[in-house]
Scaffold this active site. Structure first.
Site, PDB file in Angstrom:
ATOM      1  N   THR A  27       0.965  -1.197  -0.090  1.00 21.47           N
ATOM      2  CA  THR A  27      -0.129   0.030   0.082  1.00 21.47           C
ATOM      3  C   THR A  27       0.854   1.263   0.003  1.00 21.47           C
ATOM      4  O   THR A  27       2.064   1.302   0.259  1.00 21.47           O
ATOM      5  CB  THR A  27      -0.995   0.147   1.235  1.00 21.47           C
ATOM      6  OG1 THR A  27      -0.245   0.319   2.315  1.00 21.47           O
ATOM      7  CG2 THR A  27      -1.732  -1.220   1.451  1.00 21.47           C
ATOM      8  N   ALA A  56       3.206  -1.152   4.732  1.00 19.91           N
ATOM      9  CA  ALA A  56       2.414  -0.028   5.255  1.00 19.91           C
ATOM     10  C   ALA A  56       3.556   1.269   5.333  1.00 19.91           C
ATOM     11  O   ALA A  56       4.548   1.248   6.114  1.00 19.91           O
ATOM     12  CB  ALA A  56       1.638  -0.110   6.643  1.00 19.91           C
ATOM     13  N   ILE A  82       7.339  -2.007   7.197  1.00 21.54           N
ATOM     14  CA  ILE A  82       7.409  -0.613   7.198  1.00 21.54           C
ATOM     15  C   ILE A  82       7.837  -0.073   5.773  1.00 21.54           C
ATOM     16  O   ILE A  82       9.269  -0.451   5.427  1.00 21.54           O
ATOM     17  CB  ILE A  82       8.316  -0.078   8.399  1.00 21.54           C
ATOM     18  CG1 ILE A  82       7.560  -0.465   9.753  1.00 21.54           C
ATOM     19  CG2 ILE A  82       8.283   1.522   8.397  1.00 21.54           C
ATOM     20  CD1 ILE A  82       6.150  -0.377   9.877  1.00 21.54           C
ATOM     21  N   LYS A  83       7.258   0.665   4.885  1.00 18.31           N
ATOM     22  CA  LYS A  83       7.600   0.926   3.889  1.00 18.31           C
ATOM     23  C   LYS A  83       8.091   2.805   4.023  1.00 18.31           C
ATOM     24  O   LYS A  83       7.613   3.341   4.400  1.00 18.31           O
ATOM     25  CB  LYS A  83       6.306   1.233   2.957  1.00 18.31           C
ATOM     26  CG  LYS A  83       6.867   1.107   1.344  1.00 18.31           C
ATOM     27  CD  LYS A  83       5.573   1.157   0.536  1.00 18.31           C
ATOM     28  CE  LYS A  83       5.824   1.184  -0.984  1.00 18.31           C
ATOM     29  NZ  LYS A  83       4.468   0.893  -1.676  1.00 18.31           N
ATOM     30  N   VAL A  84       9.455   2.738   3.377  1.00 16.40           N
ATOM     31  CA  VAL A  84      10.142   3.894   3.810  1.00 16.40           C
ATOM     32  C   VAL A  84      10.644   4.478   2.465  1.00 16.40           C
ATOM     33  O   VAL A  84      11.176   4.000   1.634  1.00 16.40           O
ATOM     34  CB  VAL A  84      11.313   3.596   4.852  1.00 16.40           C
ATOM     35  CG1 VAL A  84      12.390   4.603   5.018  1.00 16.40           C
ATOM     36  CG2 VAL A  84      11.063   2.720   5.965  1.00 16.40           C
TER      37      VAL A  84
END
Length: 214
Positions: A27, A56, A82-84
């Site tokens: 996402t 996310a 965790i999308k960074v």
């Protein structure tokens, strides 16, 4: 190559999950905003539908903000990744998350040097964007080939997610180029099932079968 779906729409995920092909979900803030729902609520629902990595994305721009947001997100479910973004602050956050055993997906990757730096910072996944590179006349598939080659030579375990997928050819070329994963929009997944000769074949089989009933 594993297949993820790139969406925050629960009904799309529910439908495609029944095919038995999904290994994960990605996402981003734009997809969440499109749904008009709370991020944590959406991610929670997704974890109930797909047993695999669920990316996310943090929206904070500083290291401290990213760490605070991530604390809330990882509490939702062990499958949350965790999308960074690929920034200096993002790299600091990725390094810290890696120390804490939190998986990360570094997004907005547009070059092999970016992918290498992200991997060395401890990224679990890197996401080169194919469609957006195509938009400026660059070679997104060539980028995946370069990243895959570098990771192979240097025994880097970071997985490559082909992202910003626009059509079937992106998916197939990403697979041939060495991507470990393609994260694919709902519409493209639906298109992958179809072929005009399949439809013609089904029509012929049904016509022949119906003749036997007369």
């Amino acid at each position: 190559m594993k297949l993820f779906i790139d969406t925050a729409n629960i009904e799309e995920i529910r439908e495609i999950s029944k095919w038995g092909i999904l290994s994960g979900v990605t996402t981003n803030p734009s997809l969440i905003a499109k749904e008009g729902r709370d991020l944590k609520a959406v991610i929670q629902e997704i974890t109930e539908l797909v047993d695999g990595p669920i990316s996310a994305e943090v929206v904070g721009e500083t290291y401290e903000e990213m760490l605070e947001e991530a604390k809330e997100l990882v509490r939702i479910h062990p499958n949350v990744v965790i999308k960074v973004p690929m920034t200096e602050e993002g790299l600091k956050a990725v390094s810290k998350f890696s120390e804490q055993g939190i998986r990360t997906n570094v997004t907005l990757v547009f070059s092999a040097p970016q992918a290498l730096i992200a991997a060395r910072a401890g990224a679990t996944f890197v996401s080169p964007f194919l469609g957006r590179l195509d938009d400026i006349g660059a070679d997104g598939i060539g980028l995946i080939e370069d990243i895959a080659h570098i990771f192979h030579i240097h025994h880097i375990d970071t997985e490559i997610i082909g992202a910003s997928i626009r059509h079937n050819l992106h998916v197939m070329n990403a697979a041939k180029a060495g991507a470990h994963i393609a994260t694919i929009p709902y519409k493209v997944l639906k298109d992958m099932v179809k072929h005009p000769l399949t439809d013609i074949g089904i029509e012929k089989f049904m016509a022949d079968w119906n003749k036997t009933k007369k």
